[in-house]
Scaffold this active site. Structure first.
Site, short mmCIF file in Angstrom:
data_model
loop_
_atom_site.label_atom_id
_atom_site.label_comp_id
_atom_site.label_asym_id
_atom_site.label_seq_id
_atom_site.Cartn_x
_atom_site.Cartn_y
_atom_site.Cartn_z
N GLY A 78 0.81 -1.22 0.00
CA GLY A 78 0.00 0.00 0.00
C GLY A 78 0.83 1.26 0.00
O GLY A 78 1.97 1.28 0.46
N ARG A 142 1.02 -5.90 -4.96
CA ARG A 142 1.10 -6.78 -3.80
C ARG A 142 1.52 -8.21 -4.17
O ARG A 142 1.27 -9.14 -3.40
CB ARG A 142 -0.24 -6.80 -3.07
N ASP A 172 6.11 -4.94 6.37
CA ASP A 172 6.71 -6.13 6.96
C ASP A 172 6.73 -7.31 5.99
O ASP A 172 7.74 -8.01 5.87
CB ASP A 172 6.02 -6.49 8.28
N ASP A 173 5.64 -7.55 5.28
CA ASP A 173 5.62 -8.66 4.32
C ASP A 173 6.58 -8.41 3.16
O ASP A 173 7.28 -9.33 2.72
CB ASP A 173 4.20 -8.87 3.79
N LYS A 199 8.42 0.85 5.19
CA LYS A 199 7.25 1.64 4.81
C LYS A 199 5.99 1.03 5.37
O LYS A 199 5.76 -0.16 5.23
CB LYS A 199 7.15 1.69 3.27
N THR A 200 5.19 1.80 6.06
CA THR A 200 3.80 1.48 6.34
C THR A 200 3.22 2.58 7.21
O THR A 200 3.81 2.96 8.21
CB THR A 200 3.58 0.11 7.03
N ASP A 202 0.78 2.23 9.01
CA ASP A 202 0.24 1.61 10.23
C ASP A 202 1.17 1.76 11.42
O ASP A 202 0.74 1.60 12.56
CB ASP A 202 -0.04 0.13 10.00
N TYR A 240 -24.57 14.69 17.49
CA TYR A 240 -24.18 13.43 16.89
C TYR A 240 -23.01 12.80 17.63
O TYR A 240 -22.12 13.48 18.12
CB TYR A 240 -23.76 13.62 15.42
N MET A 247 -7.17 3.41 9.88
CA MET A 247 -6.33 2.32 9.40
C MET A 247 -5.45 1.80 10.53
O MET A 247 -5.13 2.50 11.47
CB MET A 247 -5.48 2.76 8.21
N GLY A 248 -5.05 0.55 10.38
CA GLY A 248 -4.25 -0.12 11.39
C GLY A 248 -4.79 -1.51 11.62
O GLY A 248 -5.45 -1.79 12.60
N GLU A 308 -9.01 -0.23 12.69
CA GLU A 308 -9.70 -1.12 11.75
C GLU A 308 -9.51 -2.60 12.12
O GLU A 308 -10.34 -3.43 11.77
CB GLU A 308 -9.24 -0.88 10.31
N TYR A 421 -7.75 5.79 2.79
CA TYR A 421 -7.08 6.28 1.60
C TYR A 421 -6.76 7.77 1.69
O TYR A 421 -5.84 8.25 1.03
CB TYR A 421 -7.95 6.01 0.36
N GLY A 423 -5.22 9.35 3.80
CA GLY A 423 -3.90 9.65 4.34
C GLY A 423 -2.75 8.97 3.63
O GLY A 423 -1.59 9.27 3.91
N ARG A 424 -3.04 8.07 2.69
CA ARG A 424 -1.96 7.25 2.14
C ARG A 424 -1.10 7.96 1.09
O ARG A 424 0.05 7.58 0.88
CB ARG A 424 -2.54 5.98 1.51
#
Length: 549
Positions: A78, A142, A172-173, A199-200, A202, A240, A247-248, A308, A421, A423-424
């Protein structure tokens, strides 16, 4: 490429390098390293790249002769703000080694490496991507690098282009793939170095020498701006409850950082839910009690931050998912023949009694997502599970029960948001622009040092960038064995939120006040120009982690 005024101004920004990388450098080797767990298993799988020493770059007074080097680069996984600057730093770094060095980008991730889709990255081409967000310079993908056929196919193009070093920019992967590739090329004496960059967004790829993964700083600042805007609207309308999923998937670092920046009424930390053995209903009751407490003070509004990956951290659901992963990997062919209408019953019949009971208790759409929607690694795609809606609905039901009990007499209306998305691909903050450029430039220094199986490491990150410490750590140092697709595999261990760590402790000490009072902070947008104390600050997570060091 047409540019806005801000893009033009950002293009002119010159990232700041650690002072040690601005001249000739030499690599100082530290002690030999071990993996974080499963040492024997990891050592047996990586006999050629295990136990390597940590490296730290120092200034050298004797520059050594250099020759041109051809380097390949892959963006994997990502998107994260700053990826373009890693490539720019790598480009400038190898050009500093020798002006005739060349950089080749493999298109659309590891798939481009295997399929020989590439382009040469020239100075003229790269200049339009400096300090910009996104991964559109060469695209990302990916595809997992895990078979000998893929490694050999990639080696063909490396040899054709005379590439002697490959840099994989990923999480990590992806960096696990880099370690496996480095080990294979070393074992056959291919003469190719393989290096990684962390990179991530998360924030779960880190340790003592990888202090943060790039993109986390920018993404959390983008999300915090949005949360601040919502909380200001919330405090204006006063009607409200906003349930905000962030994300995470595997850790709650983003939610925790945003909570520290914005001070919401509720922030759920998945790691704490697991530690306390909380059920889904326990989480719902916790939120509902805060809603009722605020209603008693006339405040029928508030904000709730949700990681998430929360659903995977609820112990009963986590055990269910583990069995589902193995079941659907082991009986994939049989499951594929089951009619859609019968799949739920098939799964229940094939689960253990305890996990079947949990599966049946889940709302049908959540149960379906747990069993059907999986990523290339065989994991549940938790971002597809609308946890924010699930929790708000369940909180509403709990409040009705409390109303009947006489413990609640407020008004409850909820709105839902998922920030992912958004923030990516933001333009990187000054911190990420500098950090990413340094990571890429540092990777060029690792290439010149002749090492393989290392991750680019830049640390001391709460100090001004000129004081950052540069070097490399063996990727195997970060690895352990985990179950993937029904088999034990070597992977980089994810860094979870530490409940005894300073960031969580800071949050825990204040959250009760934030819950019943309106203590919102409105961080505003990322600032690129102005005083360093406004524009160059790292995350609060990094700040608190470094306090007392």
């Amino acid at each position: 490429m047409k540019k806005s005024a801000l893009q033009k101004a950002r293009a002119a920004y010159q990232p700041k390098l650690p002072i040690v990388l601005t001249g000739a450098v030499k690599a100082e080797a530290g002690h030999a390293t071990n993996s974080v767990a499963d040492q024997e298993a990891i050592k047996n799988l990586f006999p050629n790249t295990y136990g390597l020493p940590e490296l730290k770059f120092e200034k050298s007074s004797t520059p050594t002769p250099s020759k041109p080097v051809n380097v390949g680069v892959i963006l994997s996984g990502g998107q994260a703000p700053g990826g373009h600057n890693v490539i720019c730093g790598l480009f400038d770094g190898i050009k500093k080694v020798h002006r005739d060095s060349k950089l080749y980008g493999f298109l659309m991730g590891p798939g481009g490496f295997v399929n020989h889709d590439y382009m040469e990255l020239t100075a003229e081409f790269i200049k339009d991507y400096r300090n910009t967000g996104g991964f559109d310079i060469i695209g990302s993908g990916r595809t997992k690098l895990e078979t000998k056929e893929q490694f050999d196919k990639g080696l063909e193009i490396l040899r054709e282009l005379n590439i002697s070093a490959l840099v994989i920019i990923g999480g990590d992967d992806s960096n696990t793939n880099a370690a496996v590739l480095a080990e294979y090329y070393k074992s056959i004496n291919a003469g190719v170095q393989v290096l990684g960059c962390p990179k991530t967004i998360d924030g779960d790829l880190k340790n003592d020498v990888i202090e943060t993964s790039f993109g986390f700083d920018t993404a959390t600042k983008v999300y915090s701006e949005l949360i601040g805007n919502i909380q200001r609207d919330c405090n204006s309308a006063k009607k409200y409850w906003h349930f905000i999923k962030l994300m995470g998937r595997s850790a709650s670092h983003i939610a925790l950082e945003c909570a520290l920046q914005c001070q919401p009424n509720v922030c759920i930390i998945s790691e704490e839910v697991e530690e306390k053995n909380m059920s889904l209903q326990d989480v719902v009751n916790y939120i509902a009690d805060i809603v009722a407490a605020r209603a008693a003070k006339g405040m029928n509004f508030g904000s709730v931050l949700i990681p998430e990956g929360l659903i995977e951290f609820i112990p009963a659901v986590k055990r269910l998912i583990a069995e589902l992963n193995d079941l659907l990997a082991e009986k994939a062919e049989e499951f594929a023949t089951v009619d859609a209408a019968d799949q739920r019953d098939w799964i229940i019949d094939n689960l253990s009694e305890a996990n079947a009971k949990v599966y049946k208790s889940l709302p049908p759409r959540v149960a379906r997502q747990l069993s059907l929607d999986r990523d290339p690694h065989g994991n549940v795609q938790v971002s597809l599970i609308e946890t924010e809606k699930l929790l708000s609905e369940m909180v509403g039901k709990r409040l009705e029960e409390m109303r009947e009990e006489g413990s609640y007499n407020g008004k409850y209306a909820s709105l839902h948001h998922f920030f992912g998305y958004e923030g990516r691909c933001s333009d990187p903050s000054n911190f990420d622009a500098d950090y990413c450029y340094a990571l890429g430039f540092n990777a060029a220094c690792l290439i010149r040092a002749g090492v393989t199986g290392y991750m680019s490491s830049v640390r001391n990150l709460t100090k001004p960038s000129v004081q950052w410490v540069a070097g490399g750590i063996p990727i195997t140092m970060m690895m352990n064995m985990e179950r993937r697709n029904g088999e034990m595999k070597p992977v980089i261990q994810k860094a979870l939120v530490r409940l005894d760590g300073a960031p969580f402790q800071k949050f825990a000490a204040q959250r009760d006040e934030w819950a019943v009072n309106t203590c919102y902070i409105y961080p505003g947008p990322i600032q690129f120009f102005g005083p360093a104390e406004i524009c160059d600050q790292p995350t609060l997570t990094l700040k608190y982690e470094h306090q007392g060091k």
